[in-house]
Motif scaffolding. Structure first.
Motif, PDB file in Angstrom:
ATOM      1  N   TYR A  13      80.871  27.071  53.587  1.00 55.51           N
ATOM      2  CA  TYR A  13      82.172  27.574  53.164  1.00 55.51           C
ATOM      3  C   TYR A  13      82.989  26.449  52.530  1.00 55.51           C
ATOM      4  O   TYR A  13      82.866  25.284  52.885  1.00 55.51           O
ATOM      5  N   TYR A  14      83.845  26.850  51.577  1.00 58.39           N
ATOM      6  CA  TYR A  14      84.715  25.876  50.934  1.00 58.39           C
ATOM      7  C   TYR A  14      86.088  26.492  50.726  1.00 58.39           C
ATOM      8  O   TYR A  14      86.200  27.633  50.268  1.00 58.39           O
ATOM      9  N   MET A  15      87.132  25.749  51.081  1.00 56.36           N
ATOM     10  CA  MET A  15      88.498  26.215  50.890  1.00 56.36           C
ATOM     11  C   MET A  15      89.030  25.650  49.564  1.00 56.36           C
ATOM     12  O   MET A  15      89.030  24.433  49.344  1.00 56.36           O
ATOM     13  N   VAL A  16      89.436  26.531  48.661  1.00 52.71           N
ATOM     14  CA  VAL A  16      89.886  26.126  47.329  1.00 52.71           C
ATOM     15  C   VAL A  16      91.176  25.314  47.417  1.00 52.71           C
ATOM     16  O   VAL A  16      92.129  25.697  48.092  1.00 52.71           O
ATOM     17  N   GLY A  74      93.692  22.322  41.683  1.00 53.27           N
ATOM     18  CA  GLY A  74      92.882  21.681  40.649  1.00 53.27           C
ATOM     19  C   GLY A  74      91.429  22.114  40.632  1.00 53.27           C
ATOM     20  O   GLY A  74      90.691  21.792  39.704  1.00 53.27           O
ATOM     21  N   ASP A  75      91.006  22.860  41.660  1.00 50.76           N
ATOM     22  CA  ASP A  75      89.610  23.318  41.722  1.00 50.76           C
ATOM     23  C   ASP A  75      89.331  24.403  40.690  1.00 50.76           C
ATOM     24  O   ASP A  75      90.196  25.230  40.381  1.00 50.76           O
ATOM     25  N   THR A  76      88.117  24.382  40.172  1.00 54.19           N
ATOM     26  CA  THR A  76      87.611  25.468  39.332  1.00 54.19           C
ATOM     27  C   THR A  76      86.210  25.797  39.828  1.00 54.19           C
ATOM     28  O   THR A  76      85.605  25.009  40.582  1.00 54.19           O
ATOM     29  N   LEU A  77      85.681  26.938  39.409  1.00 57.08           N
ATOM     30  CA  LEU A  77      84.315  27.280  39.804  1.00 57.08           C
ATOM     31  C   LEU A  77      83.327  26.233  39.300  1.00 57.08           C
ATOM     32  O   LEU A  77      82.356  25.891  39.974  1.00 57.08           O
ATOM     33  N   GLU A  78      83.608  25.698  38.105  1.00 53.70           N
ATOM     34  CA  GLU A  78      82.717  24.680  37.531  1.00 53.70           C
ATOM     35  C   GLU A  78      82.720  23.404  38.374  1.00 53.70           C
ATOM     36  O   GLU A  78      81.661  22.836  38.667  1.00 53.70           O
ATOM     37  N   SER A  79      83.919  22.949  38.795  1.00 56.24           N
ATOM     38  CA  SER A  79      83.994  21.709  39.577  1.00 56.24           C
ATOM     39  C   SER A  79      83.347  21.882  40.943  1.00 56.24           C
ATOM     40  O   SER A  79      82.670  20.991  41.455  1.00 56.24           O
ATOM     41  N   ASN A  84      75.800  31.796  40.830  1.00 59.99           N
ATOM     42  CA  ASN A  84      75.515  31.954  42.259  1.00 59.99           C
ATOM     43  C   ASN A  84      76.807  32.119  43.048  1.00 59.99           C
ATOM     44  O   ASN A  84      76.926  32.978  43.931  1.00 59.99           O
ATOM     45  N   LEU A  85      77.800  31.287  42.726  1.00 57.31           N
ATOM     46  CA  LEU A  85      79.102  31.374  43.400  1.00 57.31           C
ATOM     47  C   LEU A  85      79.744  32.744  43.179  1.00 57.31           C
ATOM     48  O   LEU A  85      80.296  33.340  44.097  1.00 57.31           O
ATOM     49  N   ASP A 123      91.789  30.204  48.824  1.00 60.90           N
ATOM     50  CA  ASP A 123      90.650  31.132  48.880  1.00 60.90           C
ATOM     51  C   ASP A 123      89.484  30.481  49.612  1.00 60.90           C
ATOM     52  O   ASP A 123      89.252  29.271  49.493  1.00 60.90           O
ATOM     53  N   ARG A 124      88.740  31.297  50.373  1.00 62.54           N
ATOM     54  CA  ARG A 124      87.543  30.810  51.059  1.00 62.54           C
ATOM     55  C   ARG A 124      86.330  31.262  50.277  1.00 62.54           C
ATOM     56  O   ARG A 124      86.114  32.462  50.060  1.00 62.54           O
ATOM     57  N   LEU A 125      85.538  30.302  49.819  1.00 65.11           N
ATOM     58  CA  LEU A 125      84.338  30.618  49.051  1.00 65.11           C
ATOM     59  C   LEU A 125      83.086  30.338  49.865  1.00 65.11           C
ATOM     60  O   LEU A 125      82.981  29.305  50.524  1.00 65.11           O
ATOM     61  N   LYS A 126      82.159  31.274  49.802  1.00 62.12           N
ATOM     62  CA  LYS A 126      80.853  31.065  50.424  1.00 62.12           C
ATOM     63  C   LYS A 126      80.036  30.221  49.448  1.00 62.12           C
ATOM     64  O   LYS A 126      79.946  30.537  48.260  1.00 62.12           O
ATOM     65  N   ILE A 127      79.442  29.131  49.960  1.00 55.31           N
ATOM     66  CA  ILE A 127      78.725  28.194  49.094  1.00 55.31           C
ATOM     67  C   ILE A 127      77.247  28.546  48.984  1.00 55.31           C
ATOM     68  O   ILE A 127      76.646  28.469  47.944  1.00 55.31           O
ATOM     69  N   ASN A 128      76.624  28.923  50.076  1.00 48.73           N
ATOM     70  CA  ASN A 128      75.235  29.387  49.999  1.00 48.73           C
ATOM     71  C   ASN A 128      74.980  30.398  51.109  1.00 48.73           C
ATOM     72  O   ASN A 128      75.787  30.531  52.023  1.00 48.73           O
ATOM     73  N   GLU A 129      73.861  31.108  50.962  1.00 46.86           N
ATOM     74  CA  GLU A 129      73.604  32.191  51.905  1.00 46.86           C
ATOM     75  C   GLU A 129      72.526  31.798  52.886  1.00 46.86           C
ATOM     76  O   GLU A 129      71.623  31.042  52.550  1.00 46.86           O
TER      77      GLU A 129
END
Length: 409
Positions: free
Chosen positions: A365-368, A371-376, A387-388, A403-409
């Motif tokens: 998990y990653y908390m945005v 300055g974050d972007t999907l690319e970074s 994948n993201l 936002d909380r992003l799932k990084i891998n499954e």
């Protein structure tokens, strides 16, 4: 011999002719529902669209979309009828989103009826941290029906309302003024270009889709014959959950797979309803309504979710990172007036209460942050942007701080 031949084939010829007349009359009636003249049946571009979409492969794709929307199409038709809108406008939604409540465009339009954020809010659709009601199949249809009714009242003809829905009332008004007419054949002039090319194809696409949709002969000889028996009554029900309640708990309670419940409630951004004071409405299959009434009782959130006891050095941001939950969500769930915390204060964290109180592995998990972007993020964690998007059900590249992003499954 000739007499025998005529006796044998005359019924077939008569049947074929009656079928042709019947289909022709149905198509004329369909055009009339849009206030379009019968001569439009011979529009070459519309017929090309119809023929192209009527190939076996394309036809199956068309009816597959209809089949997947089987549960909520009756609800859409009922809402359109309530507002006096022809049922054929169902195919406007298909033209917009292919009946997908998750549809998202590059221009930030979203949902079944592809509302832009500003237009959605004008028609009462809520878009906030917890919900995007442009994806709410009932509320968005109500909003679209109101919008189409206003456009029809303004322009006087249903085909004009459909065109205005696509290109905007102001643009269509200018087109009518320049053309000196609101006749469809004049507005569709490819040389004069009174309306945008997209809109010239748009009205034709809706008509072509509607004609394919009423092709009973195809349905009767296909795996989608059951679509002919679709009821006109609602096949989904609206039920109210208490503030912040878990839809995972609901799925277990009424015995419906969570994935199916989510399909009916794409407007929810989390696996729980918003912590609004009066609770929030969700949709369930109609056949589950009695079971819901028997079994559902509001549950204190402390019994559903994780409870965190504030320790020295804690703050909402730190706690949020620990559990993979936005600090704003924690603030709302606990009805905090500000961001100050006190020692031993008990906070509701909207995650499953069975999850242990250890820090969530940041590999997952990653908390945005600012300055974050999907690319970074993709570069930092060596995960593709695609994948993201797939893991986090993102249609576009828009992400927000917290936002909380799932990084891998």
């Amino acid at each position: 011999m000739i007499k025998y031949f005529l006796l044998l084939f005359l019924p077939i010829l008569l049947s074929a002719n009656l079928t042709y007349v019947f289909n022709h009359n149905k198509e004329v009636a369909l055009l009339e529902s849009f206030d379009i003249e019968a001569s439009f049946l011979y529009d070459p571009i519309m017929n090309q669209m119809k023929t192209k979409k009527s190939t076996i492969k394309k036809n199956k794709y068309f009816f597959k979309a209809m089949d997947e929307a089987y549960t909520f199409i009756p609800a859409i038709k009922s809402i359109l009828a309530k507002h006096g809108i022809p049922p054929e406008f169902l195919y406007l939604a298909m033209a917009e989103s292919n009946f997908s409540t998750r549809a998202y465009s590059k221009k930030r339009a979203s949902g079944l009826w592809q509302f832009m954020p500003a237009t959605g809010k004008i028609y009462g659709l809520k878009i906030d941290e917890y919900v995007d009601e442009r994806r709410d199949l009932i509320k968005s249809t109500e909003a679209a029906a109101k919008y189409l009714s206003q456009l029809h009242k303004r322009f006087g003809k249903w085909y004009l309302a459909a065109i205005a829905y696509n290109c905007g009332g102001g643009r269509l008004n200018n087109a009518i003024r320049k053309a000196g007419s609101d006749e469809l054949s004049i507005l569709l002039d490819p040389k004069k270009k009174y309306i945008p090319r997209e809109s010239r194809f748009y009205i034709r696409k809706i008509v072509a889709l509607a004609m394919i949709g009423q092709d009973e002969q195809f349905l009767m000889h296909s795996e989608y014959e059951h679509l002919l028996n679709r009821a006109n009554a609602y096949s989904i029900s609206t039920v109210r959950l208490s503030s912040g309640d878990s839809i995972r708990r609901l799925s277990k309670m009424i015995g419906i797979p969570l994935i199916e419940l989510k399909k009916l409630n794409r407007h929810l951004k989390y696996d729980f309803v918003p912590p609004y004071a009066k609770g929030y409405d969700v949709y369930i299959p109609y056949i589950k309504l009695n079971e819901f009434k028997r079994k559902y009782t509001p549950e204190p959130m402390k019994n559903i979710y994780k409870v965190h006891v504030v320790k020295s050095g804690d703050n909402l941001s730190k706690i949020g990172k620990r559990y993979g939950v936005s600090y704003r969500v924690i603030k709302d769930f606990n009805k905090l007036k500000n961001y100050r915390l006190s020692l031993r204060q008990r906070l509701i964290i909207p995650i499953d209460s069975r999850i242990k109180s250890k820090k969530i592995d940041t590999r997952h998990y990653y908390m945005v942050k600012k300055g974050d972007t999907l690319e970074s993020i993709s570069k930092a964690y060596k995960v593709s942007v695609q994948n993201l998007k797939l893991q986090n059900h993102l249609r576009g590249s828009l992400i927000r701080i917290g936002d909380r992003l799932k990084i891998n499954e």
